[in-house]
Design a protein around this motif. Structure first.
Motif, short mmCIF file in Angstrom:
data_model
loop_
_atom_site.label_atom_id
_atom_site.label_comp_id
_atom_site.label_asym_id
_atom_site.label_seq_id
_atom_site.Cartn_x
_atom_site.Cartn_y
_atom_site.Cartn_z
N PRO A 141 0.79 -1.24 0.00
CA PRO A 141 0.00 0.00 0.00
C PRO A 141 0.82 1.28 0.00
O PRO A 141 0.34 2.33 -0.43
N HIS A 142 2.09 1.21 0.47
CA HIS A 142 2.93 2.40 0.52
C HIS A 142 3.96 2.45 -0.61
O HIS A 142 4.82 3.33 -0.60
N ARG A 144 4.57 3.68 -3.62
CA ARG A 144 4.08 4.64 -4.60
C ARG A 144 4.73 4.48 -5.97
O ARG A 144 4.05 4.65 -7.00
N GLN A 147 2.83 1.84 -7.75
CA GLN A 147 1.50 2.34 -8.08
C GLN A 147 1.56 3.20 -9.35
O GLN A 147 0.66 3.13 -10.20
N ARG A 157 -7.40 1.05 -10.31
CA ARG A 157 -7.15 0.86 -8.88
C ARG A 157 -8.42 0.37 -8.18
O ARG A 157 -9.48 0.99 -8.31
N GLY A 159 -8.42 -0.56 -4.72
CA GLY A 159 -8.36 -0.35 -3.28
C GLY A 159 -7.49 -1.38 -2.57
O GLY A 159 -6.88 -2.26 -3.19
N VAL A 160 -7.45 -1.29 -1.26
CA VAL A 160 -6.63 -2.18 -0.43
C VAL A 160 -7.48 -3.36 0.04
O VAL A 160 -8.57 -3.18 0.57
N SER A 169 -2.49 -3.19 -2.04
CA SER A 169 -3.25 -2.45 -3.04
C SER A 169 -3.47 -3.36 -4.25
O SER A 169 -2.53 -3.99 -4.74
N HIS A 170 -4.71 -3.42 -4.72
CA HIS A 170 -5.08 -4.27 -5.84
C HIS A 170 -5.42 -3.42 -7.07
O HIS A 170 -6.10 -2.40 -6.96
N TYR A 171 -4.93 -3.88 -8.23
CA TYR A 171 -5.18 -3.24 -9.51
C TYR A 171 -5.59 -4.31 -10.52
O TYR A 171 -5.22 -5.48 -10.37
N ALA A 200 -4.63 6.14 -10.22
CA ALA A 200 -3.50 5.45 -9.60
C ALA A 200 -2.42 6.46 -9.25
O ALA A 200 -1.42 6.55 -9.93
N GLY A 203 3.49 0.97 -6.95
CA GLY A 203 3.56 0.64 -6.48
C GLY A 203 4.13 -0.42 -6.57
O GLY A 203 3.86 -0.94 -6.15
#
Length: 210
Positions: A141-142, A144, A147, A157, A159-160, A169-171, A200, A203
């Motif tokens: 999640p961190h 970046r 991401q 994106r 969300g988590v 984080s899922h994409y 986005a 990540g």
């Protein structure tokens, strides 16, 4: 599914090859870097030589069991061949028939554009060669930079969500979205991502380090 040829595994700067037993030291050295490990979701101790060797043995079986999927050694083609990390396209847990894209690059190559370049080749391979319906991207999640890579590749994106017992984080991207995105100049896609127009912000994993 017919086995694809290997033309997809080459880009302007990169060559992707299957890992073999001689690659264990490179994997160990890469995972001894605390900067890379800080971006990882999994806790597999690949900085331990015995673990790295077993990891490669399992990869060699996976290449044969899931033709066209795997984790591949990434080599910078010029000025002289050099190991820079790996790229992956693996079965997505909990989503039969889907795959998860990933990359881990040595910190010296972060920000070089290699993560996007390799990601483009993987998505072409996933949709053109393997006819996959969609591809997922998972990252810390961190993380970046990862991401930003996923966003510039056109991923949506989501969300988590939990992943392997940890928040991640899922994409996701589907074929039609990739067909549109890949015709845009890379610099344009990245600018749109940084402005947040592709949902986005900022990540490899595309799993880890960009």
């Amino acid at each position: 599914m017919n086995p694809p040829n290997t033309a997809w595994a080459h880009s302007r700067r990169l060559m992707l090859d299957e890992f073999g037993p001689d690659d264990a030291p490179a994997i160990v050295e890469m995972h001894r870097d605390a900067r890379l490990r800080a971006h990882l979701i999994d806790d597999l101790p690949l900085d331990v030589p015995a673990v790295a060797r077993v990891f490669i043995e399992r990869l060699e079986a996976l290449y044969r069991r899931h033709e066209g999927l795997g984790i591949w050694r990434a080599t910078l083609r010029a000025p002289a061949p050099a190991f820079v990390g790996w790229f992956s396209l693996m079965p997505m847990t909990g989503h039969p028939g889907d795959a998860e894209i990933g990359s881990r690059l040595l910190p010296a190559h972060w920000g070089s554009g290699l993560a996007v370049e390799g990601g483009e080749r993987l998505l072409d391979h996933a949709f053109d060669d393997l006819a996959l319906p969609r591809v997922w991207g998972i990252c810390h999640p961190h993380n970046r930079p990862a991401q930003a890579v996923l966003g510039s590749l056109g991923f949506e994106r989501l969300g988590v969500r939990p992943y392997d017992g940890a928040p991640a984080s899922h994409y996701r991207i589907e074929l039609n979205a990739w067909r549109t995105v890949r015709n845009l100049p890379r610099a344009t896609r990245l600018r749109q991502t940084l402005r947040g127009t592709r949902r986005a912000p900022g990540g490899v994993e595309l799993e880890t380090s960009a």
